[in-house]
Design an enzyme around this catalytic site. Sequence first.
Site, PDB file in Angstrom:
ATOM      1  N   GLY A 138       1.553   1.026  13.191  1.00 35.73           N
ATOM      2  CA  GLY A 138       1.574   0.451  11.825  1.00 35.73           C
ATOM      3  C   GLY A 138       0.804   1.331  10.892  1.00 35.73           C
ATOM      4  N   ASN A 142      -4.764   2.480  -1.669  1.00 35.36           N
ATOM      5  CA  ASN A 142      -5.126   0.751  -1.323  1.00 35.36           C
ATOM      6  C   ASN A 142      -6.306   0.487  -2.768  1.00 35.36           C
ATOM      7  OD1 ASN A 142      -8.154   1.770  -0.882  1.00 35.36           O
ATOM      8  ND2 ASN A 142      -8.298   0.095  -0.292  1.00 35.36           N
ATOM      9  N   ALA A 146       7.974   4.949  20.354  1.00 35.52           N
ATOM     10  CA  ALA A 146       8.227   5.570  19.724  1.00 35.52           C
ATOM     11  C   ALA A 146       7.939   6.273  18.862  1.00 35.52           C
ATOM     12  CB  ALA A 146       9.852   5.089  19.620  1.00 35.52           C
ATOM     13  N   ASP A 169      -9.396   2.709   3.078  1.00 34.32           N
ATOM     14  CA  ASP A 169      -9.743   1.996   4.274  1.00 34.32           C
ATOM     15  C   ASP A 169     -10.844   2.539   5.433  1.00 34.32           C
ATOM     16  OD1 ASP A 169      -8.621  -0.960   2.793  1.00 34.32           O
ATOM     17  OD2 ASP A 169      -6.100   0.520   3.564  1.00 34.32           O
ATOM     18  N   THR A 203       6.016  -0.664  20.934  1.00 30.72           N
ATOM     19  CA  THR A 203       7.154   0.265  20.350  1.00 30.72           C
ATOM     20  C   THR A 203       6.520   1.711  21.251  1.00 30.72           C
ATOM     21  OG1 THR A 203       8.156  -1.777  19.049  1.00 30.72           O
ATOM     22  CG2 THR A 203       8.793   0.744  19.716  1.00 30.72           C
ATOM     23  N   ALA A 228      -2.049   0.481   9.388  1.00 31.89           N
ATOM     24  CA  ALA A 228      -3.319   0.195   9.568  1.00 31.89           C
ATOM     25  C   ALA A 228      -3.716   0.707  10.733  1.00 31.89           C
ATOM     26  CB  ALA A 228      -4.233  -0.759   9.964  1.00 31.89           C
ATOM     27  N   GLY A 282      -2.079   0.375  18.536  1.00 31.24           N
ATOM     28  CA  GLY A 282      -1.084   0.202  17.548  1.00 31.24           C
ATOM     29  C   GLY A 282      -0.688   1.742  16.437  1.00 31.24           C
ATOM     30  N   LYS A 334       0.604  -1.409  -0.032  1.00 32.20           N
ATOM     31  CA  LYS A 334       0.064   0.425  -0.020  1.00 32.20           C
ATOM     32  C   LYS A 334       1.185   0.979  -0.170  1.00 32.20           C
ATOM     33  CE  LYS A 334      -3.783  -1.847   1.980  1.00 32.20           C
ATOM     34  NZ  LYS A 334      -5.058  -2.107   3.085  1.00 32.20           N
TER      35      LYS A 334
HETATM   36  P1  ATR Z   1       0.163  -3.162   9.766  1.00 27.59           P
HETATM   37  O1  ATR Z   1       0.466  -2.432   8.269  1.00 27.59           O
HETATM   38  O2  ATR Z   1      -0.746  -4.029   9.368  1.00 27.59           O
HETATM   39  O3  ATR Z   1      -0.250  -1.958  10.654  1.00 27.59           O
HETATM   40  P2  ATR Z   1       3.010  -2.921  10.521  1.00 27.59           P
HETATM   41  O4  ATR Z   1       3.111  -1.237   9.752  1.00 27.59           O
HETATM   42  O5  ATR Z   1       3.831  -3.561  10.574  1.00 27.59           O
HETATM   43  O6  ATR Z   1       1.038  -3.253   9.411  1.00 27.59           O
HETATM   44  O7  ATR Z   1       2.442  -2.713  12.437  1.00 27.59           O
HETATM   45  C1  ATR Z   1       2.073  -3.353  12.359  1.00 27.59           C
HETATM   46  C2  ATR Z   1       1.553  -3.002  14.033  1.00 27.59           C
HETATM   47  O8  ATR Z   1       1.730  -4.261  14.989  1.00 27.59           O
HETATM   48  C3  ATR Z   1       2.816  -2.001  14.590  1.00 27.59           C
HETATM   49  O9  ATR Z   1       1.547  -1.173  15.692  1.00 27.59           O
HETATM   50  C4  ATR Z   1       2.931  -2.901  16.216  1.00 27.59           C
HETATM   51  O10 ATR Z   1       4.045  -2.444  17.517  1.00 27.59           O
HETATM   52  P3  ATR Z   1       5.189  -2.243  16.734  1.00 27.59           P
HETATM   53  O11 ATR Z   1       5.802  -1.103  16.358  1.00 27.59           O
HETATM   54  O12 ATR Z   1       6.145  -2.463  18.738  1.00 27.59           O
HETATM   55  O13 ATR Z   1       6.315  -3.573  16.466  1.00 27.59           O
HETATM   56  C5  ATR Z   1       1.864  -3.894  16.403  1.00 27.59           C
HETATM   57  N1  ATR Z   1       2.521  -5.536  16.761  1.00 27.59           N
HETATM   58  C6  ATR Z   1       2.551  -6.063  16.023  1.00 27.59           C
HETATM   59  N2  ATR Z   1       2.507  -7.795  16.879  1.00 27.59           N
HETATM   60  C7  ATR Z   1       1.882  -7.248  17.810  1.00 27.59           C
HETATM   61  C8  ATR Z   1       2.395  -7.739  19.403  1.00 27.59           C
HETATM   62  N3  ATR Z   1       2.531  -9.282  20.417  1.00 27.59           N
HETATM   63  N4  ATR Z   1       1.756  -7.522  20.673  1.00 27.59           N
HETATM   64  C9  ATR Z   1       1.571  -5.589  20.305  1.00 27.59           C
HETATM   65  N5  ATR Z   1       1.977  -4.939  18.782  1.00 27.59           N
HETATM   66  C10 ATR Z   1       2.201  -5.719  18.092  1.00 27.59           C
END
Ligand code: ATR
Length: 284
Positions: free
Chosen positions: A139, A97, A165, A112, A163, A141, A137, A72
């Site tokens: 990321g 998308n 930051a 989306d 995370t 999405a 989250g 995307k």
């Molecule tokens: P997407 O495009 O699906 O959002 P992404 O950009 O890789 O994918 O982001 C994944 C998100 O899920 C992030 O917020 C990630 O947290 P981190 O930034 O700390 O990696 C979160 N995430 C994935 N697995 C996780 C878990 N087991 N517990 C908590 N957060 C998780």
Amino acid sequence: MIIRAQPRARYAVIGNPIAHSRSPGIHAAFAAQTGEAIEYGTMLAPLDGFAASVERFMTEGGAGLNVTLPFKEQACAWVRQRGGAISPRALAAGAVNTLRFDTGEVLGDNTDGAGLVRDLQERHGVELPGARVLLLGAGGAARGAAQALLGCGVVGLLVANRTPARARQLVAELADQRASAIAWSELSGVTAQLVLQATSAALTGGALQLPAAVFAGRPFCYDMTYAPRSTAFLDQARQAGCHRGADGLGMLVEQAAESFLVWRGVRPQTEPVYRSLRAQLDAA
Ligand code: ATR
């Protein structure tokens, strides 16, 4: 008299992996319902071959594409490189998308956020204006969801991420005083009317470590992913006594309807398609 069959406009969803995609079934149902002459398939692009795959599809006369993981953000950059137009909502999400090729220029859009908002408000009756939202989250999405929610008059958007930051970075990018980043450790002090699960934890098999206090105010709990019957996050919410919630299957159907509208100028009815998909999924 010779009756010629109308040529079908060609669409597909491009991603990697793609075999699991439900989009072909959804768009076939929309086409049958609206009488639009389209065909819609799947396209597996190599991880390093997104642009080449899209160019080939265009050259072969394709009218438009849906773009899914992991392309995307690349799709947004590709439209820019090609000198195409990017819709304001795609620009805000930093991701595309929906691609349209049949108007003489390349258009990149993102449906989306609109799909999420429509599912929340129309299907589940969630009141967004005035709501405080907890977004789990940070990321891709989560970014799309955050932009769409801020556009709907929510009064507070708290972003929590494993995370920290990354949550702070997303909030800085949003540049909206209603948005703030909170640490995962602060989650037990939060009250929100809507809790939105936007992590990819379900894909990697890890459960979210959430304090039960997150659910204490009985918020509406929405999981942007979906699964047969329930998701790990919705199970967690229910175990904490929070029974109002939904998974992201409705969002999937609504974003598809919005793409169909972008391509064909017709908004299909989503409820029958959603119900049939729900039944199929839950029977699986
Ligand atoms: P997407 O495009 O699906 O959002 P992404 O950009 O890789 O994918 O982001 C994944 C998100 O899920 C992030 O917020 C990630 O947290 P981190 O930034 O700390 O990696 C979160 N995430 C994935 N697995 C996780 C878990 N087991 N517990 C908590 N957060 C998780």
